[in-house]
Design a protein around this motif. Sequence first.
Motif, short mmCIF file in Angstrom:
data_model
loop_
_atom_site.label_atom_id
_atom_site.label_comp_id
_atom_site.label_asym_id
_atom_site.label_seq_id
_atom_site.Cartn_x
_atom_site.Cartn_y
_atom_site.Cartn_z
N MET A 1 0.84 -1.18 0.00
CA MET A 1 0.00 0.00 0.00
C MET A 1 0.88 1.24 0.00
N LEU A 2 0.59 2.16 -0.92
CA LEU A 2 1.31 3.41 -1.01
C LEU A 2 0.34 4.56 -0.75
N GLY A 3 0.68 5.44 0.19
CA GLY A 3 -0.20 6.56 0.53
C GLY A 3 -1.01 6.32 1.79
N ALA A 4 -0.55 5.43 2.65
CA ALA A 4 -1.32 5.05 3.84
C ALA A 4 -1.40 6.15 4.89
N THR A 5 -0.56 7.18 4.80
CA THR A 5 -0.62 8.25 5.80
C THR A 5 -1.64 9.32 5.44
N GLY A 6 -2.21 9.28 4.24
CA GLY A 6 -3.23 10.23 3.85
C GLY A 6 -4.58 9.90 4.46
#
Length: 220
Positions: A1-6
């Motif tokens: 998963m890429l972008g999990a902090t958004g």
Amino acid sequence: MLGATGAVGRQALASLVHGARAVQVTTLGRRPVDLPDHSRLVQHQVDIHDPSSYADCLGGQQVAICTLGVGQPSQMSKAEFTRVDKDAVLMFANACRAAGVKHFELLSSVGVDARSRSFYLRTKGELQEALEALGFERLSLFQPSMILTPTNRYGWSQALTLVVWPKLDGLLRGRLKRFRGIGVEELGRAMAVNALNEGTGVETVQWSGFKRLASQDQIR
């Protein structure tokens, strides 16, 4: 998963990690995600603009979820927006395809079109076309209109939107339903559920699809 902090990525991740169905999630990002339960979570801090920094993490993965994107496109240059929202995503997708990932999910936007006069919509449309050309067994394109968050993150303009947009839902009927606002928790859950469902080919998911998926119980 890429972008999990958004905002959306965090909700999708929480739905997967805390759901009753046992799945392990690997996140790639510039900083770690702070979640109470890490038993199903493997995190790697990487350079999102350098696939060689995370290529070794992709082996054996079945589904890739990409929610990477800038929060306020209007506050940065077109070049920087393209670098994050298109180039970094496409590099990630290419690395996933090379590693044998079968299903790729993308958080995109309603109205995207590679021939649009809008730079934002055109750039995201070009990205979608490039992803389709990669030939994943399954490609899920999530296209929300306004994403409604519980708190105001970007100042007075978002504060006004969070108040006004939900009141417009009753006016948006038929083909206009796709422009209805969607809560960030519902959208994240919909992406998580969809990742656990079976399917093939290219699918576009909009407001009605978000609501349908979020009501399912695959991850409870």
